[in-house]
Scaffold this motif. Sequence first.
Motif, short mmCIF file in Angstrom:
data_model
loop_
_atom_site.label_atom_id
_atom_site.label_comp_id
_atom_site.label_asym_id
_atom_site.label_seq_id
_atom_site.Cartn_x
_atom_site.Cartn_y
_atom_site.Cartn_z
N ILE A 258 -1.73 7.31 -5.14
CA ILE A 258 -3.12 7.40 -5.95
C ILE A 258 -4.18 8.27 -5.09
O ILE A 258 -4.32 8.06 -3.86
N ASP A 259 -5.16 8.92 -5.63
CA ASP A 259 -5.80 9.99 -4.85
C ASP A 259 -6.81 9.01 -4.02
O ASP A 259 -7.37 8.25 -4.59
N GLY A 260 -6.89 9.44 -2.71
CA GLY A 260 -7.72 8.88 -2.02
C GLY A 260 -7.27 7.86 -0.97
O GLY A 260 -8.02 7.43 -0.28
N VAL A 261 -6.06 7.30 -1.42
CA VAL A 261 -5.53 6.38 -0.63
C VAL A 261 -4.96 6.92 0.80
O VAL A 261 -4.24 7.75 0.84
N LYS A 262 -5.23 6.33 1.72
CA LYS A 262 -4.95 6.59 3.12
C LYS A 262 -3.88 5.66 3.79
O LYS A 262 -3.30 6.15 4.61
N GLU A 263 -3.80 4.42 3.47
CA GLU A 263 -2.91 3.71 4.17
C GLU A 263 -2.71 2.28 3.25
O GLU A 263 -3.49 1.74 2.60
N VAL A 264 -1.41 1.97 3.16
CA VAL A 264 -1.02 0.72 2.10
C VAL A 264 -0.25 -0.30 2.94
O VAL A 264 0.71 0.22 3.92
N GLU A 265 -0.59 -1.41 3.18
CA GLU A 265 0.14 -2.24 3.91
C GLU A 265 0.57 -3.59 3.14
O GLU A 265 -0.41 -4.09 2.42
N VAL A 266 1.89 -3.84 2.98
CA VAL A 266 2.25 -4.91 2.33
C VAL A 266 2.78 -5.94 3.13
O VAL A 266 3.56 -5.84 3.84
N ASP A 267 2.30 -7.14 2.80
CA ASP A 267 3.07 -8.34 3.12
C ASP A 267 3.73 -9.10 2.35
O ASP A 267 3.30 -9.83 1.50
N LEU A 268 4.99 -8.82 2.67
CA LEU A 268 6.14 -9.38 1.50
C LEU A 268 6.01 -10.91 1.20
O LEU A 268 5.94 -11.39 0.17
N ALA A 269 5.86 -11.68 2.41
CA ALA A 269 5.92 -13.15 2.42
C ALA A 269 4.51 -13.73 1.51
O ALA A 269 4.64 -14.63 0.73
N THR A 270 3.48 -13.01 1.49
CA THR A 270 2.37 -13.58 0.68
C THR A 270 2.09 -12.69 -0.68
O THR A 270 1.33 -13.00 -1.22
N GLY A 271 2.72 -11.44 -0.54
CA GLY A 271 2.54 -10.77 -1.88
C GLY A 271 0.93 -9.90 -1.66
O GLY A 271 0.64 -9.27 -2.63
N ARG A 272 0.51 -10.14 -0.60
CA ARG A 272 -0.80 -9.37 -0.38
C ARG A 272 -0.61 -7.97 -0.10
O ARG A 272 0.29 -7.71 0.89
N VAL A 273 -1.39 -6.82 -0.58
CA VAL A 273 -1.34 -5.57 -0.38
C VAL A 273 -2.62 -5.05 0.02
O VAL A 273 -3.61 -5.39 -0.77
N THR A 274 -2.86 -4.55 1.20
CA THR A 274 -3.96 -4.16 1.57
C THR A 274 -4.06 -2.70 1.76
O THR A 274 -3.44 -1.80 2.27
N VAL A 275 -5.00 -2.10 1.08
CA VAL A 275 -5.15 -0.48 0.64
C VAL A 275 -6.50 -0.10 1.27
O VAL A 275 -7.55 -0.61 1.17
N THR A 276 -6.26 0.72 2.22
CA THR A 276 -7.45 1.58 2.79
C THR A 276 -7.39 3.06 1.99
O THR A 276 -6.47 3.70 2.07
N SER A 277 -8.81 2.98 1.55
CA SER A 277 -9.10 4.44 0.93
C SER A 277 -10.51 4.90 1.02
O SER A 277 -11.40 4.32 1.67
N GLU A 278 -10.59 6.08 0.67
CA GLU A 278 -11.96 7.02 1.00
C GLU A 278 -12.91 6.38 -0.01
O GLU A 278 -14.14 6.33 0.50
N GLN A 279 -12.63 5.57 -1.31
CA GLN A 279 -13.53 5.28 -2.11
C GLN A 279 -12.60 4.25 -2.85
O GLN A 279 -11.63 4.09 -2.96
N ARG A 280 -13.82 3.26 -3.53
CA ARG A 280 -13.26 1.90 -4.24
C ARG A 280 -12.30 2.50 -5.31
O ARG A 280 -12.61 3.46 -5.90
N LEU A 281 -11.23 1.99 -5.19
CA LEU A 281 -10.28 2.32 -6.29
C LEU A 281 -10.38 1.66 -7.59
O LEU A 281 -10.70 0.55 -7.56
N ASP A 282 -9.92 2.30 -8.72
CA ASP A 282 -9.99 1.57 -9.99
C ASP A 282 -9.00 0.76 -10.15
O ASP A 282 -7.82 1.04 -9.99
N TYR A 283 -9.21 -0.56 -10.56
CA TYR A 283 -8.47 -1.55 -10.73
C TYR A 283 -7.27 -1.19 -11.57
O TYR A 283 -6.03 -1.48 -11.28
N ALA A 284 -7.49 -0.42 -12.64
CA ALA A 284 -6.66 -0.24 -13.59
C ALA A 284 -5.62 0.88 -13.07
O ALA A 284 -4.19 0.67 -13.41
N ALA A 285 -5.87 1.90 -12.23
CA ALA A 285 -5.23 2.73 -11.73
C ALA A 285 -4.04 2.23 -10.54
O ALA A 285 -2.80 2.21 -10.75
#
Length: 72
Positions: free
Chosen positions: A27-54
Motif C-alpha cells: 500500500i502506498d505510504g507504508v514504511k513497515e509492517v510488524e505481525v504478531d502471529l500469536a495475537t493476530g496484531r498487525v502494526t503498520v507504520t506509514s506516512e499518513q493515515r491509511l484507508d481502512y478499506a485499502a
Amino acid sequence: MLQDVYTVTGMTCGHCVGSVSSEIGGIDGVKEVEVDLATGRVTVTSEQRLDYAAVSAAVDEAGYELTAREEK
C-alpha cells in the motif's frame, strides 16, 4: 510517521505472516509492517493515515480477514 494496529484473523504460520506483510506493505505510504502471529496484531507504520478499506482489501487478497483497527 503514524502507527496503526489492526487485528487479522486466520493466520496460522510464518507463511501467513509473510503474505499479510507483503500485501499491506504494498500500500502506498507504508514504511513497515510488524505481525504478531500469536495475537493476530498487525502494526503498520506509514506516512499518513491509511484507508481502512485499502488495508482490508490487502488482507483479503492475502487470504485472511481484517477484523479491527485499534484507535490511537
